[in-house]
Design an enzyme around this catalytic site. Sequence first.
Site, mmCIF file in Angstrom:
data_model
loop_
_atom_site.group_PDB
_atom_site.id
_atom_site.type_symbol
_atom_site.label_atom_id
_atom_site.label_comp_id
_atom_site.label_asym_id
_atom_site.label_seq_id
_atom_site.Cartn_x
_atom_site.Cartn_y
_atom_site.Cartn_z
ATOM 1 N N ASP A 326 0.818 -1.218 0.000
ATOM 2 C CA ASP A 326 0.000 0.000 0.000
ATOM 3 C C ASP A 326 0.855 1.273 0.000
ATOM 4 O OD1 ASP A 326 -2.298 -1.538 -0.018
ATOM 5 O OD2 ASP A 326 -2.467 -1.568 2.166
ATOM 6 N N ARG A 402 -4.973 6.489 -1.286
ATOM 7 C CA ARG A 402 -3.504 6.524 -1.177
ATOM 8 C C ARG A 402 -2.898 7.441 -2.246
ATOM 9 N NH1 ARG A 402 -3.309 3.766 3.441
ATOM 10 N NH2 ARG A 402 -4.313 1.749 3.419
HETATM 11 C C1 S3P Z 1 -5.293 -5.928 3.138
HETATM 12 C C2 S3P Z 1 -4.472 -6.619 2.284
HETATM 13 C C3 S3P Z 1 -3.855 -6.015 1.090
HETATM 14 C C4 S3P Z 1 -3.851 -4.498 1.190
HETATM 15 C C5 S3P Z 1 -5.179 -3.956 1.614
HETATM 16 C C6 S3P Z 1 -5.570 -4.499 2.973
HETATM 17 C C7 S3P Z 1 -5.871 -6.651 4.293
HETATM 18 O O1 S3P Z 1 -4.603 -6.392 -0.053
HETATM 19 O O2 S3P Z 1 -3.480 -3.934 -0.044
HETATM 20 O O3 S3P Z 1 -5.120 -2.535 1.689
HETATM 21 O O4 S3P Z 1 -6.389 -5.990 5.218
HETATM 22 O O5 S3P Z 1 -5.835 -7.880 4.291
HETATM 23 P P1 S3P Z 1 -4.366 -7.795 -0.816
HETATM 24 O O6 S3P Z 1 -4.815 -8.879 0.081
HETATM 25 O O7 S3P Z 1 -5.219 -7.696 -2.047
HETATM 26 O O8 S3P Z 1 -2.911 -7.837 -1.122
#
Ligand code: S3P
Length: 442
Positions: A326, A402
């Site tokens: 992120d 973001r």
């Molecule tokens: C998250 C996992 C990430 C992240 C998202 C929050 C989570 O996504 O980018 O902002 O809380 O499990 P992905 O699981 O798609 O990588």
Amino acid sequence: MSDEGKPKVINPLPGPLDGTCSVPGDKSISHRAILFSAMAEGTSRLTGVLDSSDVRASIEAVQKLGAKVSLEKQTDGSLAGGVEGWGAKGPVQPDGPIYCGNSGTTARLLMGVLAPWDISVRIEGDESLSKRPMRRITAPLMMMGVEFDPAGAETLPITERGCKRLRPIKYNSPMASAQLKTAVLLAGIRADGVTELNEPSVSRNHTELMLPEYGVETTAGERTARVKGPASMHSAEISVPGDPSSAAFIICAALMKKGSAVQVENVSLNTARTGFLYTLERMGATVETRHTGSAGKEPYGIISACYTEGLHGCEIPGHKIASLVDEVPVLALVAAHARGLTVFRNVQELRAKESDRLDAIVAGLAKLGVDAWTEGDDLFIEGQPGLQAPEGVVFDSLGDHRLAMTWALVGLTGNVPVAIDGFECVDVSYPDFLEDIERLSQ
Ligand code: S3P
């Protein structure tokens, strides 16, 4: 006159960032605390929960499913209070669709929450969420016995009908995604046997760390997570540390604004989330961390950063991306200020976030005269030490929080104002971002 619809003008900070602050609760941990408490028997007590539109989507979802939420706004802006879960009796059939807004975490984790229950729930999202890939979640859940309509749907809206006799699976995930991992593990809690998920590199592990607080044992290896079902969940007390992804904006602002020295307190130092600090260190930045405690199994502490002259580019290997996924937009902006080339390897997942962040980074940096490009799955940025934004730049947030905060740093840490279309989307993760960062500069 209302400013609605007009780009938000972000002015340069009056001086360096100086002093100590805290950031709102971690978004990933807040979602999990709400959802897991709703699944559990009894009333869980939560503190430090992030109050943002994304987390509110999870709160509204569990309320529709029968959980009783009595979280109240605290003087520090967080939410605290009780969540009474549905426990063994399960969620109620909601009388309409569940709208997840912009929140991918709500939609995807909810699919795992609903998996063991014989109710039919239509899951919807806003325009951005309705474009994001969902097959990655529905595919393993279908292997466990869950039904989706349409069965092969790539995107929301999707109607889910759970299955009371879930089959445990051993699943090799095609990508490092904590959302996917969590959905499968949550379903696994009520399957008969061990559910195992292997991932190509390590994604954030909040689920594995938090489920034992609710009485569900998990085993977590380097790239493997397991849960043994059927297990029942009891209530828990969860305190949510500050969000490192929000802290990253303050830390990066301090690195770019001459004379700055800041400390962010009570922020999660979970290493599955602090890859941005590893990257900044490799770029030569003056950043330090100090552990001060742990909330359950989640470590937290202080991150300090000072303005650093002479940052240099670096290469970020693919296996590190999940730990900073992120933060790539804001790291890309720092890289644009550094000497030489920065390469982010294997960042294809950024195309599937709240916007296509790779295209957005390239287009936004081009407005600053910075050469950035993608080749295959990699992102390249040719830094320009001493970079200054030209007058009159207008960025488009693309409704992506973001990106809105990344482009805001151009105005805040530079010499000329910038304007940002759709800045209000910062409400998704950090509603008081601007006030907090301006306060550090007075
Ligand atoms: C998250 C996992 C990430 C992240 C998202 C929050 C989570 O996504 O980018 O902002 O809380 O499990 P992905 O699981 O798609 O990588």
